[in-house]
Design a protein around this motif. Structure first.
Motif, short mmCIF file in Angstrom:
data_model
loop_
_atom_site.label_atom_id
_atom_site.label_comp_id
_atom_site.label_asym_id
_atom_site.label_seq_id
_atom_site.Cartn_x
_atom_site.Cartn_y
_atom_site.Cartn_z
N VAL A 34 0.83 -1.17 -0.04
CA VAL A 34 -0.07 -0.05 0.08
C VAL A 34 0.91 1.23 0.08
CG1 VAL A 34 -1.84 1.28 1.44
CG2 VAL A 34 -1.89 -1.19 1.01
N THR A 35 1.89 1.22 0.81
CA THR A 35 2.73 2.37 0.79
C THR A 35 3.63 2.50 -0.62
OG1 THR A 35 3.13 2.04 3.15
CG2 THR A 35 4.80 3.48 2.07
N ILE A 36 3.97 1.40 -1.12
CA ILE A 36 4.81 1.58 -2.46
C ILE A 36 3.66 2.09 -3.31
CG2 ILE A 36 5.71 0.15 -4.11
CD1 ILE A 36 6.78 -1.61 -2.00
N ALA A 37 2.42 1.59 -3.51
CA ALA A 37 1.56 1.88 -4.51
C ALA A 37 1.31 3.45 -4.23
CB ALA A 37 0.26 1.32 -4.38
N HIS A 38 1.05 3.92 -3.08
CA HIS A 38 0.87 5.31 -2.82
C HIS A 38 2.19 6.04 -3.29
CE1 HIS A 38 -0.77 8.78 -0.67
NE2 HIS A 38 0.48 8.93 -0.32
N LYS A 39 3.30 5.74 -2.79
CA LYS A 39 4.29 6.67 -3.11
C LYS A 39 4.63 6.55 -4.75
CE LYS A 39 5.81 7.80 0.92
NZ LYS A 39 5.89 9.19 1.57
N ALA A 40 4.42 5.44 -5.41
CA ALA A 40 4.53 5.48 -6.74
C ALA A 40 3.39 6.05 -7.73
CB ALA A 40 4.79 3.95 -7.31
N GLY A 41 2.28 6.21 -6.91
CA GLY A 41 1.16 6.69 -7.79
C GLY A 41 0.51 5.68 -8.40
N ARG A 42 0.67 4.62 -8.03
CA ARG A 42 -0.05 3.51 -8.86
C ARG A 42 -0.83 2.35 -7.92
NH1 ARG A 42 2.09 3.80 -14.22
NH2 ARG A 42 4.04 5.01 -13.90
N SER A 43 -1.29 1.50 -8.59
CA SER A 43 -2.39 0.75 -8.04
C SER A 43 -1.82 -0.66 -7.06
CB SER A 43 -3.60 0.15 -8.87
OG SER A 43 -2.67 -0.62 -9.59
N ARG A 44 -2.29 -1.17 -6.20
CA ARG A 44 -1.71 -2.11 -5.86
C ARG A 44 -1.41 -3.34 -6.91
NH1 ARG A 44 -5.01 -3.37 -0.65
NH2 ARG A 44 -4.02 -5.26 -0.59
N GLU A 45 -2.29 -3.31 -7.36
CA GLU A 45 -2.30 -4.36 -8.58
C GLU A 45 -0.95 -4.27 -9.25
OE1 GLU A 45 -3.28 -7.80 -10.65
OE2 GLU A 45 -4.15 -7.08 -8.73
N TRP A 46 -0.66 -2.99 -9.69
CA TRP A 46 0.50 -2.68 -10.35
C TRP A 46 1.90 -2.98 -9.57
CZ3 TRP A 46 4.62 0.20 -9.57
CH2 TRP A 46 5.54 0.53 -10.56
N VAL A 47 1.54 -2.83 -8.59
CA VAL A 47 2.81 -3.50 -7.51
C VAL A 47 2.93 -4.86 -7.55
CG1 VAL A 47 3.82 -3.12 -5.01
CG2 VAL A 47 2.53 -1.17 -6.06
N ARG A 48 1.70 -5.34 -7.38
CA ARG A 48 1.80 -6.88 -7.40
C ARG A 48 2.48 -7.72 -8.67
NH1 ARG A 48 -2.63 -6.59 -4.12
NH2 ARG A 48 -4.26 -6.67 -5.62
N LYS A 49 1.94 -7.14 -9.82
CA LYS A 49 2.39 -7.33 -11.10
C LYS A 49 4.08 -7.00 -11.41
CE LYS A 49 -2.01 -7.29 -13.86
NZ LYS A 49 -2.34 -6.52 -14.63
N THR A 50 4.33 -6.02 -10.78
CA THR A 50 5.87 -5.55 -11.09
C THR A 50 6.57 -6.59 -10.14
OG1 THR A 50 5.09 -3.29 -11.42
CG2 THR A 50 7.38 -3.39 -10.92
N VAL A 51 6.51 -6.56 -8.88
CA VAL A 51 7.08 -7.44 -8.08
C VAL A 51 6.99 -8.82 -8.15
CG1 VAL A 51 7.47 -7.94 -5.63
CG2 VAL A 51 6.97 -5.77 -5.94
N GLY A 52 5.96 -9.27 -8.81
CA GLY A 52 5.59 -10.72 -9.08
C GLY A 52 6.80 -11.44 -9.31
#
Length: 169
Positions: A151-169
């Motif tokens: 949630v913190t990463i998504a907020h700081k990146a200005g992206r969705s949590r889904e984007w974070v999950r796909k990127t880290v995936g």
């Protein structure tokens, strides 16, 4: 001082028929050439033709320029044969047309060069965007490895949590 009357005639059918414009009384002071003492009928005919031709050249270009001829009389009321005439197809009209062609061609070259500069800037900007996206993905992956909440990463990146999950995936 001589008073001149003139009329401009136009033909859109290669001279088969002519439309006669209104009769105009020339103000010699308005038409006098620089440095000349007296305006001649021939000079007036040439100047009126040149001015009329240039007005057609400056138009929007949707219709062809008609044939033009100017009749000048050395009296306020046109009667009898004209004192002087002038018609299109002379060097001055060709020069005016050539000048306009050169001007338009220069504009096109300028716009093409401007487009090339903008295209190069756009390509450079696209490369910068691509590099920044890769860098963001790398830093997000590193942050996820450090156990930073998604949630913190998504907020700081200005992206969705889904984007974070796909990127880290």
């Amino acid at each position: 001082m001589i008073i001149y009357a003139f009329t401009v005639q136009t033909s859109r059918d290669r001279g088969a028929t002519w439309d006669t414009g209104p009769v105009t009384i020339a103000d010699p002071a308005q038409w006098r050439r620089e440095g000349a003492d007296e305006l001649t009928a021939e000079e007036l005919a040439s100047d009126v033709l040149d001015q009329t031709y240039r007005q057609y050249l400056d138009g929007d270009g949707t219709e062809a320029i008609p044939l033009l001829q100017v009749f000048v009389w050395n009296r306020a009321i046109p009667s009898g044969p004209p004192t002087a005439t002038s018609a299109t197809g002379l060097d001055s009209q060709w020069q005016a047309t050539g000048d306009l062609i050169a001007e338009i061609a220069a504009d096109i070259r300028h716009f093409e060069e401007e487009k090339r500069r903008h295209d190069a800037a756009a390509a450079s900007a696209q490369l910068a965007i691509t590099n920044a996206r890769h860098r963001l993905a790398s830093v997000v992956t590193s942050a996820a490895r450090m156990q930073m909440p998604q949630v913190t990463i998504a907020h700081k990146a200005g992206r969705s949590r889904e984007w974070v999950r796909k990127t880290v995936g």
